[in-house]
Design a protein around this motif. Structure first.
Motif, PDB file in Angstrom:
ATOM      1  N   GLU A 263       0.833  -1.198   0.000  1.00 51.98           N
ATOM      2  CA  GLU A 263       0.000   0.000   0.000  1.00 51.98           C
ATOM      3  C   GLU A 263       0.871   1.253   0.000  1.00 51.98           C
ATOM      4  O   GLU A 263       0.618   2.218  -0.729  1.00 51.98           O
ATOM      5  N   GLY A 264       1.902   1.215   0.835  1.00 51.31           N
ATOM      6  CA  GLY A 264       2.825   2.343   0.859  1.00 51.31           C
ATOM      7  C   GLY A 264       3.584   2.486  -0.454  1.00 51.31           C
ATOM      8  O   GLY A 264       3.874   3.582  -0.915  1.00 51.31           O
ATOM      9  N   MET A 265       3.868   1.331  -1.087  1.00 52.85           N
ATOM     10  CA  MET A 265       4.589   1.341  -2.357  1.00 52.85           C
ATOM     11  C   MET A 265       3.762   1.970  -3.457  1.00 52.85           C
ATOM     12  O   MET A 265       4.265   2.747  -4.285  1.00 52.85           O
ATOM     13  N   ALA A 266       2.464   1.634  -3.450  1.00 51.60           N
ATOM     14  CA  ALA A 266       1.579   2.207  -4.463  1.00 51.60           C
ATOM     15  C   ALA A 266       1.575   3.723  -4.364  1.00 51.60           C
ATOM     16  O   ALA A 266       1.609   4.438  -5.366  1.00 51.60           O
ATOM     17  N   LYS A 267       1.546   4.216  -3.146  1.00 45.79           N
ATOM     18  CA  LYS A 267       1.574   5.652  -2.928  1.00 45.79           C
ATOM     19  C   LYS A 267       2.925   6.214  -3.355  1.00 45.79           C
ATOM     20  O   LYS A 267       3.011   7.284  -3.986  1.00 45.79           O
ATOM     21  N   GLY A 268       3.981   5.465  -3.027  1.00 46.06           N
ATOM     22  CA  GLY A 268       5.317   5.912  -3.388  1.00 46.06           C
ATOM     23  C   GLY A 268       5.523   5.976  -4.894  1.00 46.06           C
ATOM     24  O   GLY A 268       6.151   6.891  -5.409  1.00 46.06           O
ATOM     25  N   LYS A 269       4.965   4.984  -5.605  1.00 42.62           N
ATOM     26  CA  LYS A 269       5.091   4.969  -7.057  1.00 42.62           C
ATOM     27  C   LYS A 269       4.397   6.177  -7.659  1.00 42.62           C
ATOM     28  O   LYS A 269       4.880   6.806  -8.601  1.00 42.62           O
ATOM     29  N   ALA A 270       3.220   6.466  -7.104  1.00 43.80           N
ATOM     30  CA  ALA A 270       2.461   7.604  -7.625  1.00 43.80           C
ATOM     31  C   ALA A 270       3.225   8.898  -7.431  1.00 43.80           C
ATOM     32  O   ALA A 270       3.134   9.826  -8.239  1.00 43.80           O
ATOM     33  N   GLU A 271       4.005   8.972  -6.374  1.00 41.44           N
ATOM     34  CA  GLU A 271       4.753  10.191  -6.073  1.00 41.44           C
ATOM     35  C   GLU A 271       6.170  10.146  -6.635  1.00 41.44           C
ATOM     36  O   GLU A 271       6.948  11.076  -6.456  1.00 41.44           O
TER      37      GLU A 271
ATOM     38  N   ALA B 255      11.706   6.959  -5.818  1.00 47.35           N
ATOM     39  CA  ALA B 255      12.545   5.826  -6.190  1.00 47.35           C
ATOM     40  C   ALA B 255      13.237   5.208  -4.986  1.00 47.35           C
ATOM     41  O   ALA B 255      13.323   3.971  -4.863  1.00 47.35           O
ATOM     42  N   GLU B 256      13.737   6.045  -4.091  1.00 49.14           N
ATOM     43  CA  GLU B 256      14.456   5.538  -2.923  1.00 49.14           C
ATOM     44  C   GLU B 256      13.523   4.746  -2.012  1.00 49.14           C
ATOM     45  O   GLU B 256      13.894   3.701  -1.470  1.00 49.14           O
ATOM     46  N   GLU B 257      12.282   5.229  -1.871  1.00 42.00           N
ATOM     47  CA  GLU B 257      11.301   4.501  -1.051  1.00 42.00           C
ATOM     48  C   GLU B 257      10.994   3.145  -1.652  1.00 42.00           C
ATOM     49  O   GLU B 257      10.852   2.163  -0.935  1.00 42.00           O
ATOM     50  N   ARG B 258      10.942   3.081  -2.982  1.00 39.05           N
ATOM     51  CA  ARG B 258      10.679   1.799  -3.645  1.00 39.05           C
ATOM     52  C   ARG B 258      11.807   0.807  -3.357  1.00 39.05           C
ATOM     53  O   ARG B 258      11.574  -0.370  -3.140  1.00 39.05           O
TER      54      ARG B 258
ATOM     55  N   GLY C 136      13.729  -3.971  -0.608  1.00 39.51           N
ATOM     56  CA  GLY C 136      14.678  -4.662   0.261  1.00 39.51           C
ATOM     57  C   GLY C 136      13.993  -5.355   1.420  1.00 39.51           C
ATOM     58  O   GLY C 136      14.351  -6.483   1.785  1.00 39.51           O
ATOM     59  N   GLN C 137      12.972  -4.714   1.993  1.00 37.34           N
ATOM     60  CA  GLN C 137      12.226  -5.336   3.092  1.00 37.34           C
ATOM     61  C   GLN C 137      11.477  -6.568   2.615  1.00 37.34           C
ATOM     62  O   GLN C 137      11.457  -7.602   3.278  1.00 37.34           O
ATOM     63  N   LEU C 138      10.847  -6.452   1.451  1.00 36.70           N
ATOM     64  CA  LEU C 138      10.114  -7.598   0.901  1.00 36.70           C
ATOM     65  C   LEU C 138      11.067  -8.746   0.569  1.00 36.70           C
ATOM     66  O   LEU C 138      10.737  -9.915   0.773  1.00 36.70           O
ATOM     67  N   LYS C 139      12.248  -8.418   0.078  1.00 35.32           N
ATOM     68  CA  LYS C 139      13.240  -9.442  -0.250  1.00 35.32           C
ATOM     69  C   LYS C 139      13.680 -10.186   0.999  1.00 35.32           C
ATOM     70  O   LYS C 139      13.801 -11.417   1.001  1.00 35.32           O
TER      71      LYS C 139
END
Length: 290
Positions: free
Chosen positions: A245-253, A256-259, A264-267
């Motif tokens: 959910e946070g990633m979707a928001k990050g992509k919209a904004e 890149a660093e947040e992604r 890394g956390q998901l990995k």
């Protein structure tokens, strides 16, 4: 290999507290729980089927229902994970045990015997202060004077107990230490202080189980571990969904660093590259470099 049984399993919990041959263990624990309040000398196990049916996940709840020589009733449970309406369920169970006392006949005049609920929780109870023991009684809201001693809830939050063996001061703490650490112990502590722990050592020794008991215990261990895996999966899924959910928001904004941080956390959580790529939009080489 563990030397002692796991008390968080159905078979282990009832082996310690739920059988006639070892009922003195339950008596000792209850007396230590209610030290300077009660002195129980005998208990009689009751059929827990008289408790109300509850349409919930019964696979993680192990309960014991007994009465003392004075007619007071105890419902003792071990539960390994949070449950919807857990506190309401506890209230329902104890209230049912109170109301059933009115089935004694026409001459009964509300001479109630106390009903106690003792709930071991192998998790932290939400929306309550995190402490080992929470006692709930009926009392006046302003003066805190007890209104009635006929209904009492005692919640024991095991994750909040962090004392080491040498730090245990009371016999209640010694019981909690043993129960929480039993499966990892190589010896039974406190035997020199209380003979009950010497008997406990013999009862919970896996080598002393009969062939039939060992089969049942192994099956209960499987149920317990499956429950832990299910809980862990649900927690990881919740964290992953929150990250997504946070990633979707990050992509919209365009962050890149947040992604990269989220990828890394998901990995580290063990998610596949395909899933991470779908969530973050990063390439396999970018994910591999994290």
């Amino acid at each position: 290999m563990a030397k002692f049984i796991n008390p968080f399993t159905d078979v282990g919990f009832k082996k310690i507290f739920g059988q006639e041959v070892s009922k003195d263990l339950l008596i000792d624990f209850l007396n230590d729980l209610l030290v300077e309040e009660k002195s129980i000398t005998d208990i009689t196990f009751l059929d827990k089927e008289v408790l109300p049916e509850y349409m919930g996940d019964r696979g993680v709840i192990y309960d014991i229902y007994c009465t003392t020589e004075n007619g007071e009733q105890f419902i003792v449970e071990m539960q390994n994970r949070q449950q919807v309406n857990f506190r309401e369920r506890a209230l329902y169970y104890l209230s049912h045990a109170v109301s059933r006392q009115g089935e004694k006949g026409a001459d009964w005049r509300f001479g109630l015997k106390a009903v106690y609920g003792v709930f071991f929780m192998n998790f932290r109870l939400e929306d309550m202060p995190h402490k080992l023991r929470t006692d709930i009684v009926l009392s006046d809201r302003d003066t805190h004077e007890q209104f009635s001693d006929k209904l009492r809830f005692i919640f024991i939050e095991l994750p909040s107990f962090r004392k080491e063996e040498e730090e245990c001061v009371t016999d209640f703490e010694r019981w909690i230490y043993v129960l929480k650490n039993m499966e990892t112990l190589n010896r039974m502590p406190f035997k020199a202080r209380k003979s009950v722990f010497e008997k406990l050592e013999k009862i919970v020794d896996i080598a002393s189980l009969s062939k039939e008991e060992r089969v049942k215990y192994d099956e209960s261990i499987k149920v317990y571990r499956d429950s832990l895996v299910t809980m862990e999966f649900a927690e990881q899924k919740g964290r992953a969904e929150g990250l997504a959910e946070g990633m979707a928001k990050g992509k919209a904004e365009g962050k890149a660093e947040e992604r990269r941080i989220i990828a890394g956390q998901l990995k580290r959580m063990g998610m596949s590259f395909d899933a991470i790529r779908e969530v973050t939009g990063l390439s396999d080489s970018e994910i591999d470099a994290l």
